[in-house]
Design a protein around this motif. Structure first.
Motif, PDB file in Angstrom:
ATOM      1  N   PRO A   1       0.841  -1.213   0.000  1.00 18.95           N
ATOM      2  CA  PRO A   1       0.000   0.000   0.000  1.00 18.95           C
ATOM      3  C   PRO A   1       0.871   1.257   0.000  1.00 18.95           C
ATOM      4  CG  PRO A   1      -0.049  -1.068   2.149  1.00 18.95           C
ATOM      5  CD  PRO A   1       0.692  -1.989   1.242  1.00 18.95           C
ATOM      6  N   ALA A   2       1.178   1.769  -1.188  1.00 21.29           N
ATOM      7  CA  ALA A   2       2.240   2.773  -1.307  1.00 21.29           C
ATOM      8  C   ALA A   2       1.764   4.163  -1.717  1.00 21.29           C
ATOM      9  CB  ALA A   2       3.285   2.277  -2.319  1.00 21.29           C
ATOM     10  N   ILE A   3       0.452   4.377  -1.788  1.00 20.23           N
ATOM     11  CA  ILE A   3      -0.010   5.732  -2.126  1.00 20.23           C
ATOM     12  C   ILE A   3      -0.994   6.221  -1.065  1.00 20.23           C
ATOM     13  CG2 ILE A   3       0.298   5.329  -4.607  1.00 20.23           C
ATOM     14  CD1 ILE A   3      -2.793   5.171  -4.805  1.00 20.23           C
ATOM     15  N   GLN A   4      -1.148   7.515  -1.037  1.00 19.65           N
ATOM     16  CA  GLN A   4      -2.115   8.135  -0.134  1.00 19.65           C
ATOM     17  C   GLN A   4      -3.521   7.826  -0.648  1.00 19.65           C
ATOM     18  OE1 GLN A   4      -1.080  12.180   1.330  1.00 19.65           O
ATOM     19  NE2 GLN A   4      -3.049  12.751   0.449  1.00 19.65           N
ATOM     20  N   PRO A   5      -4.429   7.387   0.212  1.00 18.19           N
ATOM     21  CA  PRO A   5      -5.755   6.961  -0.262  1.00 18.19           C
ATOM     22  C   PRO A   5      -6.671   8.109  -0.688  1.00 18.19           C
ATOM     23  CG  PRO A   5      -5.626   6.776   2.111  1.00 18.19           C
ATOM     24  CD  PRO A   5      -4.256   7.116   1.653  1.00 18.19           C
ATOM     25  N   VAL A   6      -6.336   9.341  -0.270  1.00 14.21           N
ATOM     26  CA  VAL A   6      -7.092  10.525  -0.699  1.00 14.21           C
ATOM     27  C   VAL A   6      -6.104  11.486  -1.354  1.00 14.21           C
ATOM     28  CG1 VAL A   6      -8.562  12.450   0.009  1.00 14.21           C
ATOM     29  CG2 VAL A   6      -8.728  10.248   1.200  1.00 14.21           C
ATOM     30  N   LYS A   7      -6.460  11.997  -2.522  1.00 12.43           N
ATOM     31  CA  LYS A   7      -5.545  12.880  -3.234  1.00 12.43           C
ATOM     32  C   LYS A   7      -5.341  14.183  -2.466  1.00 12.43           C
ATOM     33  CE  LYS A   7      -6.511  11.152  -7.898  1.00 12.43           C
ATOM     34  NZ  LYS A   7      -7.005  11.503  -9.251  1.00 12.43           N
ATOM     35  N   ASN A   8      -4.163  14.728  -2.566  1.00 12.18           N
ATOM     36  CA  ASN A   8      -3.835  15.963  -1.856  1.00 12.18           C
ATOM     37  C   ASN A   8      -4.775  17.102  -2.199  1.00 12.18           C
ATOM     38  OD1 ASN A   8      -1.887  15.512   0.020  1.00 12.18           O
ATOM     39  ND2 ASN A   8      -0.169  16.230  -1.220  1.00 12.18           N
ATOM     40  N   GLU A   9      -5.121  17.191  -3.497  1.00 13.96           N
ATOM     41  CA  GLU A   9      -5.977  18.306  -3.917  1.00 13.96           C
ATOM     42  C   GLU A   9      -7.400  18.179  -3.378  1.00 13.96           C
ATOM     43  OE1 GLU A   9      -5.410  15.577  -7.621  1.00 13.96           O
ATOM     44  OE2 GLU A   9      -4.219  16.310  -5.921  1.00 13.96           O
ATOM     45  N   ASP A  10      -7.775  16.969  -2.898  1.00 16.18           N
ATOM     46  CA  ASP A  10      -9.117  16.769  -2.339  1.00 16.18           C
ATOM     47  C   ASP A  10      -9.143  16.929  -0.830  1.00 16.18           C
ATOM     48  OD1 ASP A  10     -10.077  16.191  -4.869  1.00 16.18           O
ATOM     49  OD2 ASP A  10      -9.765  14.032  -4.665  1.00 16.18           O
ATOM     50  N   LEU A  11      -7.969  17.064  -0.203  1.00  9.35           N
ATOM     51  CA  LEU A  11      -7.896  17.130   1.256  1.00  9.35           C
ATOM     52  C   LEU A  11      -8.236  18.528   1.775  1.00  9.35           C
ATOM     53  CD1 LEU A  11      -4.651  15.186   2.234  1.00  9.35           C
ATOM     54  CD2 LEU A  11      -7.010  14.484   2.593  1.00  9.35           C
ATOM     55  N   THR A  12      -8.942  18.526   2.924  1.00  6.85           N
ATOM     56  CA  THR A  12      -9.060  19.765   3.686  1.00  6.85           C
ATOM     57  C   THR A  12      -7.796  19.930   4.513  1.00  6.85           C
ATOM     58  OG1 THR A  12     -11.450  19.485   3.797  1.00  6.85           O
ATOM     59  CG2 THR A  12     -10.451  21.038   5.348  1.00  6.85           C
ATOM     60  N   ARG A  13      -7.420  18.860   5.193  1.00 10.64           N
ATOM     61  CA  ARG A  13      -6.164  18.828   5.919  1.00 10.64           C
ATOM     62  C   ARG A  13      -5.914  17.407   6.397  1.00 10.64           C
ATOM     63  NH1 ARG A  13      -6.845  19.254  11.715  1.00 10.64           N
ATOM     64  NH2 ARG A  13      -9.062  19.352  12.268  1.00 10.64           N
ATOM     65  N   MET A  14      -4.682  17.147   6.819  1.00  8.46           N
ATOM     66  CA  MET A  14      -4.356  15.880   7.453  1.00  8.46           C
ATOM     67  C   MET A  14      -4.582  16.087   8.944  1.00  8.46           C
ATOM     68  SD  MET A  14      -2.801  13.163   8.670  1.00  8.46           S
ATOM     69  CE  MET A  14      -1.418  13.867   9.534  1.00  8.46           C
ATOM     70  N   ALA A  15      -5.707  15.541   9.450  1.00 12.04           N
ATOM     71  CA  ALA A  15      -6.173  15.912  10.777  1.00 12.04           C
ATOM     72  C   ALA A  15      -5.370  15.290  11.900  1.00 12.04           C
ATOM     73  CB  ALA A  15      -7.642  15.537  10.931  1.00 12.04           C
ATOM     74  N   SER A  16      -5.006  14.032  11.758  1.00 12.68           N
ATOM     75  CA  SER A  16      -4.338  13.372  12.879  1.00 12.68           C
ATOM     76  C   SER A  16      -3.494  12.216  12.363  1.00 12.68           C
ATOM     77  CB  SER A  16      -5.370  12.849  13.878  1.00 12.68           C
ATOM     78  OG  SER A  16      -4.733  12.252  14.980  1.00 12.68           O
ATOM     79  N   GLY A  17      -2.356  12.025  13.026  1.00 15.07           N
ATOM     80  CA  GLY A  17      -1.459  10.952  12.612  1.00 15.07           C
ATOM     81  C   GLY A  17      -1.479   9.775  13.559  1.00 15.07           C
ATOM     82  N   TYR A  18      -0.527   8.862  13.332  1.00 15.72           N
ATOM     83  CA  TYR A  18      -0.394   7.641  14.101  1.00 15.72           C
ATOM     84  C   TYR A  18       0.341   7.968  15.406  1.00 15.72           C
ATOM     85  CZ  TYR A  18       1.135   2.779  14.996  1.00 15.72           C
ATOM     86  OH  TYR A  18       1.377   1.544  15.541  1.00 15.72           O
ATOM     87  N   GLY A  19      -0.219   7.502  16.535  1.00 13.86           N
ATOM     88  CA  GLY A  19       0.423   7.751  17.814  1.00 13.86           C
ATOM     89  C   GLY A  19      -0.599   8.108  18.888  1.00 13.86           C
ATOM     90  N   PHE A  20      -0.120   8.568  20.043  1.00 18.29           N
ATOM     91  CA  PHE A  20      -1.032   8.941  21.123  1.00 18.29           C
ATOM     92  C   PHE A  20      -1.701  10.270  20.800  1.00 18.29           C
ATOM     93  CE2 PHE A  20       1.504   5.789  23.356  1.00 18.29           C
ATOM     94  CZ  PHE A  20       0.529   5.131  24.099  1.00 18.29           C
ATOM     95  N   ARG A  21      -3.050  10.266  20.842  1.00 17.75           N
ATOM     96  CA  ARG A  21      -3.841  11.457  20.536  1.00 17.75           C
ATOM     97  C   ARG A  21      -4.990  11.585  21.551  1.00 17.75           C
ATOM     98  NH1 ARG A  21       0.081  11.642  17.983  1.00 17.75           N
ATOM     99  NH2 ARG A  21       0.387  12.038  15.754  1.00 17.75           N
ATOM    100  N   THR A  22      -5.618  12.761  21.564  1.00 18.64           N
ATOM    101  CA  THR A  22      -6.761  12.999  22.463  1.00 18.64           C
ATOM    102  C   THR A  22      -8.028  12.472  21.813  1.00 18.64           C
ATOM    103  OG1 THR A  22      -5.708  14.982  23.339  1.00 18.64           O
ATOM    104  CG2 THR A  22      -8.083  14.735  23.701  1.00 18.64           C
ATOM    105  N   ASP A  23      -8.750  11.620  22.523  1.00 17.94           N
ATOM    106  CA  ASP A  23      -9.996  11.066  21.998  1.00 17.94           C
ATOM    107  C   ASP A  23     -11.040  12.185  21.932  1.00 17.94           C
ATOM    108  OD1 ASP A  23     -12.821   9.789  22.464  1.00 17.94           O
ATOM    109  OD2 ASP A  23     -11.528   8.126  21.811  1.00 17.94           O
ATOM    110  N   PRO A  24     -11.752  12.371  20.806  1.00 14.53           N
ATOM    111  CA  PRO A  24     -12.709  13.484  20.676  1.00 14.53           C
ATOM    112  C   PRO A  24     -13.945  13.321  21.557  1.00 14.53           C
ATOM    113  CG  PRO A  24     -12.859  12.029  18.783  1.00 14.53           C
ATOM    114  CD  PRO A  24     -11.678  11.571  19.572  1.00 14.53           C
ATOM    115  N   PHE A  25     -14.198  12.084  22.017  1.00 15.11           N
ATOM    116  CA  PHE A  25     -15.406  11.855  22.797  1.00 15.11           C
ATOM    117  C   PHE A  25     -15.104  11.780  24.298  1.00 15.11           C
ATOM    118  CE2 PHE A  25     -16.135  10.060  18.579  1.00 15.11           C
ATOM    119  CZ  PHE A  25     -17.281  10.722  18.212  1.00 15.11           C
TER     120      PHE A  25
END
Length: 325
Positions: free
Chosen positions: A172-196
């Protein structure tokens, strides 16, 4: 009674009787004996040299033997050239082909091994040129064995190359959503704050924010193993088995463009961004598995991102912000 012989004496003008000299008989006997001895010696010399007197047939056989030795010499020179070429191929095989495809090199002892056990050349013994014939036969047999070993190795390399090509297509070597279609890259892999729950927990994928209905693409060749909403939290999601231990997951979809069991190619449209399941806003939650273990997808975007785009994404992915699921 022996005849009396006379000679004419010119001084006395009369015939005189020839008197036999003393020792003449002995001289004649000695000369005869010497002649016999010399004749015997001559015959003896001729006799002992008879093997060295060549007949036309022997001369013909000698020419054939010389030609055979010449042909064996040519054969050995050709084998020497073949051995040099084979050594170069074996060197490239061990230090280039097999290294590239991560295969163990073939040991030199295996490549140049002889033949053990019974004497394979017993039938060639006992001839005038047995040593030459046996030596050439051994060399030819070992060369033949080396060619067989190298041929099998190249068959293995060809299979590895085929598998490598399939692997490169499957990863799996490509980004699944094209850059021009992105609003932003919201969150990456790792420890994050749960929204709920607002608790800090491990986020095992990457969140790509985009409007509802944004196309989602397969990141590598594979087969769709799931296209349903029967997994807690993921909502409508797709799983693709890429083979070689790789799987990818696309969650919170609005709808599907594939079905279970369908084969897909890298870049195929498989679904559309949504906000189904445990999601705070429209986005794609994307995960990669290797041997059933989740791994960071950030390392698999070399297929469609420039170095600058990858650097920007890496910077965004490392921010410990709030995830969207």
């Amino acid at each position: 009674m022996s005849k009396v012989k006379y000679y004419y004496d010119s001084e006395t003008l009369s015939y005189r009787k020839i008197e036999k000299k003393k020792g003449r008989k002995l001289s004649i006997a000695l000369l005869s004996f010497l002649g016999i001895v010399l004749s015997g010696f001559l015959f003896f010399v001729i006799f002992i040299n008879l093997p060295y007197v060549e007949t036309p047939k022997e001369k013909s056989l000698e020419r054939e033997l010389a030609n055979m030795e010449f042909q064996f010499d040519l054969l050995n020179k050709k084998m020497e050239q073949a051995e040099e070429v084979l050594a170069e191929v074996a060197d490239r095989d061990n230090n280039l082909y097999r290294v590239y495809f991560e295969a163990n090199p073939i040991p030199e002892t295996q490549r140049k091994a002889g033949f053990g056990g019974i004497n394979r050349y017993k039938d060639l013994e006992g001839f005038d040129n047995s040593r030459l014939i046996i030596s050439s036969s051994k060399r030819l047999d070992i060369l033949t064995k080396q060619i067989v070993v190298q041929s099998r190795s190249l068959d293995e390399v060809a299979k590895l190359a085929e598998e490598k090509e399939k692997l490169l297509e499957a990863i799996p070597a490509i980004q699944p959503v094209k850059n021009e279609d992105l609003t932003r890259m919201a969150s990456g892999y790792g420890f994050r704050t749960d929204p709920f729950t607002k608790a800090r927990k491990m986020h095992f994928g990457m969140d790509f924010t985009a409007p509802r209905g944004t196309p989602v693409y397969a990141s590598g060749d594979g087969r769709v193993t799931r296209a349903d909403n029967n997994s807690s939290g993921y909502g409508n999601h797709i799983r693709i088995d890429h083979g070689f231990g790789y799987q990818s997951l696309y969650a919170h979809l609005y709808k599907y463009n594939v079905r279970q069991g369908q084969k897909v190619k890298r870049g195929d449209l498989i679904g559309f961004v949504g906000s189904t399941g445990r999601s705070e806003a429209p986005h794609l939650h994307y995960e990669i598995f290797k041997d059933n273990e989740r791994i960071n997808p950030i390392n698999f975007y070399y297929g469609n991102l420039s170095p600058e785009e990858f650097a920007d994404m890496l910077k965004s992915a490392q921010q410990e912000n709030q995830s969207l699921d």
